[in-house]
Design a protein around this motif. Sequence first.
Motif, PDB file in Angstrom:
ATOM      1  N   ILE A 434       0.911  -1.183  -0.111  1.00 22.22           N
ATOM      2  CA  ILE A 434       0.110   0.010   0.058  1.00 22.22           C
ATOM      3  C   ILE A 434       0.859   1.245  -0.018  1.00 22.22           C
ATOM      4  O   ILE A 434       1.771   1.362   0.961  1.00 22.22           O
ATOM      5  CB  ILE A 434      -0.979   0.076   1.161  1.00 22.22           C
ATOM      6  CG1 ILE A 434      -1.915  -1.040   1.166  1.00 22.22           C
ATOM      7  CG2 ILE A 434      -1.629   1.419   1.283  1.00 22.22           C
ATOM      8  CD1 ILE A 434      -2.766  -1.364   2.465  1.00 22.22           C
ATOM      9  N   ASP A 435       0.707   2.113  -0.952  1.00 24.38           N
ATOM     10  CA  ASP A 435       1.644   3.258  -1.154  1.00 24.38           C
ATOM     11  C   ASP A 435       1.427   4.371   0.003  1.00 24.38           C
ATOM     12  O   ASP A 435       0.106   4.424   0.476  1.00 24.38           O
ATOM     13  CB  ASP A 435       1.438   4.078  -2.518  1.00 24.38           C
ATOM     14  CG  ASP A 435       1.955   3.158  -3.529  1.00 24.38           C
ATOM     15  OD1 ASP A 435       2.658   2.376  -3.340  1.00 24.38           O
ATOM     16  OD2 ASP A 435       1.073   3.403  -4.733  1.00 24.38           O
ATOM     17  N   ALA A 436       2.646   4.467   0.681  1.00 27.05           N
ATOM     18  CA  ALA A 436       2.308   5.539   1.925  1.00 27.05           C
ATOM     19  C   ALA A 436       3.780   6.208   1.699  1.00 27.05           C
ATOM     20  O   ALA A 436       4.770   5.762   1.186  1.00 27.05           O
ATOM     21  CB  ALA A 436       1.946   4.834   3.241  1.00 27.05           C
ATOM     22  N   GLN A 437       3.650   7.457   2.511  1.00 29.59           N
ATOM     23  CA  GLN A 437       4.946   8.234   2.598  1.00 29.59           C
ATOM     24  C   GLN A 437       5.725   7.914   4.069  1.00 29.59           C
ATOM     25  O   GLN A 437       6.857   7.615   4.096  1.00 29.59           O
ATOM     26  CB  GLN A 437       4.734   9.662   2.584  1.00 29.59           C
ATOM     27  CG  GLN A 437       4.418  10.078   0.980  1.00 29.59           C
ATOM     28  CD  GLN A 437       5.396   9.914   0.024  1.00 29.59           C
ATOM     29  OE1 GLN A 437       6.657  10.162   0.128  1.00 29.59           O
ATOM     30  NE2 GLN A 437       5.201   9.386  -1.122  1.00 29.59           N
ATOM     31  N   ARG A 438       5.093   8.026   4.966  1.00 29.24           N
ATOM     32  CA  ARG A 438       5.570   8.058   6.588  1.00 29.24           C
ATOM     33  C   ARG A 438       4.862   6.779   7.085  1.00 29.24           C
ATOM     34  O   ARG A 438       5.563   6.550   8.274  1.00 29.24           O
ATOM     35  CB  ARG A 438       4.993   9.106   7.252  1.00 29.24           C
ATOM     36  CG  ARG A 438       5.859  10.633   6.625  1.00 29.24           C
ATOM     37  CD  ARG A 438       4.949  11.751   7.363  1.00 29.24           C
ATOM     38  NE  ARG A 438       3.803  11.922   7.457  1.00 29.24           N
ATOM     39  CZ  ARG A 438       2.827  12.721   7.966  1.00 29.24           C
ATOM     40  NH1 ARG A 438       3.455  13.207   8.989  1.00 29.24           N
ATOM     41  NH2 ARG A 438       1.494  12.762   7.536  1.00 29.24           N
ATOM     42  N   GLU A 443      -1.161  -5.036   2.426  1.00 30.68           N
ATOM     43  CA  GLU A 443      -2.291  -5.821   2.629  1.00 30.68           C
ATOM     44  C   GLU A 443      -2.342  -7.407   2.286  1.00 30.68           C
ATOM     45  O   GLU A 443      -1.320  -7.601   1.548  1.00 30.68           O
ATOM     46  CB  GLU A 443      -3.423  -5.389   1.543  1.00 30.68           C
ATOM     47  CG  GLU A 443      -4.630  -6.183   1.239  1.00 30.68           C
ATOM     48  CD  GLU A 443      -5.405  -5.932  -0.079  1.00 30.68           C
ATOM     49  OE1 GLU A 443      -6.253  -6.517  -0.512  1.00 30.68           O
ATOM     50  OE2 GLU A 443      -4.861  -4.699  -0.667  1.00 30.68           O
ATOM     51  N   ARG A 444      -2.731  -8.175   3.137  1.00 32.81           N
ATOM     52  CA  ARG A 444      -2.858  -9.543   3.064  1.00 32.81           C
ATOM     53  C   ARG A 444      -4.132 -10.011   2.737  1.00 32.81           C
ATOM     54  O   ARG A 444      -5.142  -9.852   3.293  1.00 32.81           O
ATOM     55  CB  ARG A 444      -2.094 -10.403   4.156  1.00 32.81           C
ATOM     56  CG  ARG A 444      -0.864  -9.772   4.857  1.00 32.81           C
ATOM     57  CD  ARG A 444       0.382 -10.411   3.771  1.00 32.81           C
ATOM     58  NE  ARG A 444       0.298 -11.852   3.552  1.00 32.81           N
ATOM     59  CZ  ARG A 444       0.749 -12.739   4.462  1.00 32.81           C
ATOM     60  NH1 ARG A 444       1.052 -12.319   5.574  1.00 32.81           N
ATOM     61  NH2 ARG A 444       0.797 -14.030   4.111  1.00 32.81           N
ATOM     62  N   HIS A 445      -4.313 -10.722   1.491  1.00 39.37           N
ATOM     63  CA  HIS A 445      -5.586 -10.874   1.184  1.00 39.37           C
ATOM     64  C   HIS A 445      -5.680 -12.592   0.585  1.00 39.37           C
ATOM     65  O   HIS A 445      -4.604 -13.040   0.213  1.00 39.37           O
ATOM     66  CB  HIS A 445      -6.282  -9.918   0.249  1.00 39.37           C
ATOM     67  CG  HIS A 445      -5.289  -9.983  -1.220  1.00 39.37           C
ATOM     68  ND1 HIS A 445      -5.415 -10.704  -2.420  1.00 39.37           N
ATOM     69  CD2 HIS A 445      -4.258  -9.226  -1.504  1.00 39.37           C
ATOM     70  CE1 HIS A 445      -4.557 -10.480  -3.230  1.00 39.37           C
ATOM     71  NE2 HIS A 445      -3.804  -9.452  -2.569  1.00 39.37           N
ATOM     72  N   THR A 446      -6.856 -12.978   0.622  1.00 35.08           N
ATOM     73  CA  THR A 446      -7.375 -14.432   0.175  1.00 35.08           C
ATOM     74  C   THR A 446      -8.392 -14.390  -0.762  1.00 35.08           C
ATOM     75  O   THR A 446      -8.579 -13.212  -1.459  1.00 35.08           O
ATOM     76  CB  THR A 446      -7.676 -15.208   1.490  1.00 35.08           C
ATOM     77  OG1 THR A 446      -9.106 -14.885   1.901  1.00 35.08           O
ATOM     78  CG2 THR A 446      -6.616 -15.275   2.362  1.00 35.08           C
ATOM     79  N   LEU A 468      -4.780   6.525   2.666  1.00 31.16           N
ATOM     80  CA  LEU A 468      -4.046   5.610   2.159  1.00 31.16           C
ATOM     81  C   LEU A 468      -5.078   5.029   0.671  1.00 31.16           C
ATOM     82  O   LEU A 468      -6.458   4.498   1.330  1.00 31.16           O
ATOM     83  CB  LEU A 468      -3.552   4.181   2.950  1.00 31.16           C
ATOM     84  CG  LEU A 468      -2.690   4.556   3.950  1.00 31.16           C
ATOM     85  CD1 LEU A 468      -2.593   3.361   5.091  1.00 31.16           C
ATOM     86  CD2 LEU A 468      -1.420   5.280   3.481  1.00 31.16           C
ATOM     87  N   LEU A 469      -4.465   4.377  -0.173  1.00 31.60           N
ATOM     88  CA  LEU A 469      -5.405   3.817  -1.382  1.00 31.60           C
ATOM     89  C   LEU A 469      -5.118   2.234  -1.276  1.00 31.60           C
ATOM     90  O   LEU A 469      -4.145   1.773  -1.400  1.00 31.60           O
ATOM     91  CB  LEU A 469      -4.911   4.263  -2.680  1.00 31.60           C
ATOM     92  CG  LEU A 469      -5.756   3.472  -3.946  1.00 31.60           C
ATOM     93  CD1 LEU A 469      -7.103   3.707  -3.519  1.00 31.60           C
ATOM     94  CD2 LEU A 469      -4.909   4.014  -5.065  1.00 31.60           C
ATOM     95  N   VAL A 470      -6.274   1.599  -0.997  1.00 35.13           N
ATOM     96  CA  VAL A 470      -6.352   0.110  -0.487  1.00 35.13           C
ATOM     97  C   VAL A 470      -6.715  -0.405  -1.945  1.00 35.13           C
ATOM     98  O   VAL A 470      -7.779  -0.361  -2.352  1.00 35.13           O
ATOM     99  CB  VAL A 470      -6.940  -0.515   0.450  1.00 35.13           C
ATOM    100  CG1 VAL A 470      -6.830  -1.906   0.550  1.00 35.13           C
ATOM    101  CG2 VAL A 470      -6.443   0.250   1.650  1.00 35.13           C
ATOM    102  N   ARG A 471      -6.007  -1.370  -2.895  1.00 35.76           N
ATOM    103  CA  ARG A 471      -6.296  -1.510  -4.034  1.00 35.76           C
ATOM    104  C   ARG A 471      -7.046  -2.969  -4.011  1.00 35.76           C
ATOM    105  O   ARG A 471      -6.697  -4.078  -4.934  1.00 35.76           O
ATOM    106  CB  ARG A 471      -5.292  -1.782  -5.118  1.00 35.76           C
ATOM    107  CG  ARG A 471      -4.508  -0.368  -5.393  1.00 35.76           C
ATOM    108  CD  ARG A 471      -3.165  -0.498  -6.201  1.00 35.76           C
ATOM    109  NE  ARG A 471      -2.154  -0.976  -5.486  1.00 35.76           N
ATOM    110  CZ  ARG A 471      -1.477  -1.807  -6.134  1.00 35.76           C
ATOM    111  NH1 ARG A 471      -1.563  -2.225  -7.426  1.00 35.76           N
ATOM    112  NH2 ARG A 471      -0.429  -2.431  -5.323  1.00 35.76           N
TER     113      ARG A 471
END
Length: 530
Positions: A434-438, A443-446, A468-471
């Motif tokens: 997940i893209d972030a600066q600080r 993400e862990r996904h099934t 945050l953008l969660v894709r």
Amino acid sequence: MKTLLGLAGTLTAFAIGSIQAAPLTATESAERDRFAAREHDWRNGAVVYQIIVDRFAPSRDLDAKRALYPAPKTLRPWSETSKPGPYLEDQKLSAHELDFWGGDLPSATAKLDHVQGLGAQVLYLNPIHLAHTNHKYDAFDFQAISPEYGTRADFKALAAEAHRRGMKVVLDGVFNHMGRNAPKFQDALANPQSRWRDWFAIGPQYRGGARVWTAFQNLPELNLENLAVRKHLWLDRDSVVRGYLRDGADGWRLDTAFELGHAYLRELTDAAHREKPGSLVVGEIVNHPAAWLKSIDAVMNFTLRDLLLGLVRGEMEPAMASRLMARLVDDAGVEPLLKSWVVIDNHDIPRIATQLPDLPQRRLAQALQFTLPGAPNLYYGVEVGMTGGADPENRGPMRWDLVRDDHPEMVWTKQLVALRQQHRALRIGDYRAIDAQRLFAFERHTDRALETRIVVANPSDQPVRERLLVRNAHLMDDTPMVDVLGLVPDSVVAGFGPGFVTVDVPPRGVLVLAPRPKDLGGYSRYKRVP
């Protein structure tokens, strides 16, 4: 805390209620099968507990064994810690390598209640074969067990008891070298006509008369190019690798595995799988792991360790750490990484309480150890906060006097293990940065949307708020997210969507967020997604 952890198991049922499940597409069906296969493989995401048999549990009959520790060996009292000793020229090793505490296989078997109580699923034993030193990395005979540890029957009994408890057992294979005092090597060194002569590289061009591992004169290297050596170690039915698998071992951790080379690692791994399908071969490979994972099931993931510690110590910016972690997963592939051991400390590395004396920093590192892809490796004593610097200080006897249910480190260790056991995505899920600066976020996904877990860590000494953008296309708008780790009190993210989540993370804090659908009177936005 218990309420939050228990919540995750009910999320999917709450969401779909009594609604009949929607039919799966071919892609969704393939995803379901892929994750089901991962879940049925014990090697994926298992919690590993590592012990040195001599140091783990006091022998129940030490007096009967005293003759097994002749001088210059020294039998130390359990209350004494491990300290460096001088180099012994005549022995070609250091005095502390001959200090013993008297633990054995029966005493370790008697303490399986403790290992099981922590929630560990795999017991990893440092070498147990016949050798001169306490660490046993200088083998005399791989097929025999050191008498101060017990017998082959004692190993079979330990493995059987572990299996009865639903646990697996992994042994340490030291197949790059033997010990200088091994009868095979002594005969080969003294006799040019010895049947063992070409088991080693012997000649005047080598200091000491033979090629040795990393200039340690006590550790002559084996000549693996000799087919007879490989037959003895792993190819033949009665070889070391295959024989111990039949006796109850479920896998092998290979010492200095990169020195065996790709071809021999593949040969060994294939031999182990032929003997016991589904067995684990994990290598001590300090290099970047990607290419090696084509030759072996898994690695001790030292690349991940350095990345993790660099992040929590502030030596690496979160955004950079995130890019490097994504690159590691892309290069290596998530399947072998799930089987690879996430190591922070062990018998070769200072203990985590010594490396990271700051408690919040240490908690952050351990939380990431249990949420990033892989199998967390717990070094005996971490659950009671044992300290220790470089070898041999990190190999002290287990502090059973500190073991109690309310010990803060014991509570925390069990909390982490429970988190992993109760959240499927943390054991077998795919990884997505997940893209972030600080913040360091992933993400862990099934194959099930509501099993998604979002991990957000703040390694800095200042609070951080980020959007945050969660894709994840199947996490629905306006779904609240709740922290199931509980390290940060009362952390609930009010709403999710469309694809964004705003988090507040305190200094050295970490959140493990799980979606919690709203109670909409039987209606669910998740009714037609997996």
